[in-house]
Write an enzyme that holds these catalytic residues in place. Structure first.
Site, short mmCIF file in Angstrom:
data_model
loop_
_atom_site.label_atom_id
_atom_site.label_comp_id
_atom_site.label_asym_id
_atom_site.label_seq_id
_atom_site.Cartn_x
_atom_site.Cartn_y
_atom_site.Cartn_z
N HIS A 60 3.92 -7.49 -0.32
CA HIS A 60 4.16 -6.92 1.03
C HIS A 60 2.81 -6.69 1.71
O HIS A 60 1.76 -6.72 1.06
CB HIS A 60 5.01 -5.65 0.96
CG HIS A 60 4.35 -4.49 0.27
ND1 HIS A 60 4.03 -4.49 -1.07
CD2 HIS A 60 3.97 -3.26 0.73
CE1 HIS A 60 3.50 -3.32 -1.40
NE2 HIS A 60 3.44 -2.56 -0.32
N HIS A 62 0.85 -4.43 2.92
CA HIS A 62 0.09 -3.18 2.92
C HIS A 62 -1.29 -3.48 2.35
O HIS A 62 -1.43 -4.31 1.45
CB HIS A 62 0.79 -2.12 2.06
CG HIS A 62 1.91 -1.41 2.76
ND1 HIS A 62 2.83 -0.61 2.11
CD2 HIS A 62 2.24 -1.37 4.08
CE1 HIS A 62 3.67 -0.10 3.00
NE2 HIS A 62 3.35 -0.55 4.19
N ASP A 64 -3.31 -2.19 0.29
CA ASP A 64 -3.59 -2.14 -1.15
C ASP A 64 -2.93 -3.30 -1.90
O ASP A 64 -3.05 -3.41 -3.12
CB ASP A 64 -3.20 -0.79 -1.77
CG ASP A 64 -1.75 -0.39 -1.55
OD1 ASP A 64 -1.24 -0.58 -0.43
OD2 ASP A 64 -1.12 0.10 -2.51
N HIS A 65 -2.26 -4.19 -1.14
CA HIS A 65 -1.62 -5.37 -1.76
C HIS A 65 -2.09 -6.70 -1.16
O HIS A 65 -1.98 -7.72 -1.81
CB HIS A 65 -0.10 -5.26 -1.66
CG HIS A 65 0.43 -4.09 -2.43
ND1 HIS A 65 0.99 -4.21 -3.68
CD2 HIS A 65 0.42 -2.76 -2.15
CE1 HIS A 65 1.33 -3.00 -4.13
NE2 HIS A 65 0.98 -2.11 -3.22
ZN ZN Z 1 0.96 0.02 -2.83
ZN ZN Z 2 3.16 -0.44 -0.08
#
Ligand code: ZN
Ligand code: ZN
Length: 246
Positions: A60, A62, A64-65
């Site tokens: 996804h 975000h 941190d990804h």
């Molecule tokens: Zn995350």
């Molecule tokens: Zn997330």
């Protein structure tokens, strides 16, 4: 199959852990599950050359990804010139968000275009996607209100792994865990209970009741609350650099 945990932390880098990123190698192919902002750091800290990555599957959008993609592009542009194509697989909206991010972080460089062949593939949840001999089944998970968040089931070389991405605990994960060799499940919270992340007691209950059908369960994306009560945790937890032989 070998899975190397590049980052086992949450968005806040709790406990100094890196963001989400998993390097998977099997059957002569290498790929990343997620590429958080600190993933390139993880690759270098663990001595994994970035050219070993054939494709990347993003759960996804975000930071941190997927926030580490621009640094990987930089690596492939300046440090280790990439000639083979890079495939990035992910949820709807992937290409625009990644291009916008790259342009925001390195505007002039992004305007010149990519120095290597880059292909995006936006998947439909529930529809299998083959890449480099790996069969990926993306499935939608509850994490964002409107934007689509995915988990993945990845099968290659006779082994199957299940990756939750970020998501609230739900019965679908229990069903999908059946017949898998490894289940990497996020575990952000302990006392806090939300519909958008897993709390330890939720997965511990399912695990202790024998509901999960995976051969091995590993918790990752571990948040502060879990780290503070780590002595109460009886399920295996990932850490940065953990090598999982599947
Ligand atoms: Zn995350
Ligand atoms: Zn997330």
């Amino acid at each position: 199959m070998r899975v190397i945990v590049l980052g086992a932390g949450d968005a806040f880098c709790s406990g100094g852990r890196r963001h989400s990123g998993y390097f998977v190698e099997a059957g002569g192919v290498g790929f990343l599950l997620d590429c958080g902002a600190t993933t390139l750091q993880g690759l270098k800290a663990l001595g994994i050359a970035a050219e070993r990555i054939d494709f990347i599957a993003i759960s996804h959008l975000h930071g941190d990804h997927f926030g580490g993609l621009p640094f990987l592009f930089l690596e492939y542009t300046y440090e280790k010139l990439r000639t083979k194509p890079l495939v990035i697989i992910g949820p709807p909206g992937l290409e625009q968000r990644v291009r916008n991010l790259y342009s925001t972080m390195y505007r002039e460089l992004a305007a010149r275009g990519m120095a290597f062949p880059l292909h995006f593939f936006e998947v439909t949840p529930g529809k299998e996607k083959m890449s480099h001999g790996v069969t990926l089944l993306p499935f939608r998970v509850p994490h964002q209100e409107k934007d689509i968040s995915l988990g993945y089931r990845a099968a290659v070389d006779g082994k199957t792994i299940l990756y939750s991405g970020d998501c609230g605990w739900n019965d679908d994960l229990v069903a999908r865990s059946r017949g898998t060799d490894l289940f990497i499940c996020e575990c952000c919270y302990f006392a806090t209970s939300t519909n958008f992340h897993v709390s330890y007691p939720q997965i511990a209950r399912a695990y202790q009741q024998g509901q999960l059908g995976c051969k091995r369960l590993v918790l990752s994306h571990i948040g502060r609350e879990v780290l503070e009560r780590i002595e109460e945790v009886t399920i295996e937890c990932a850490h940065d650099g953990l090598v999982l032989e599947v």
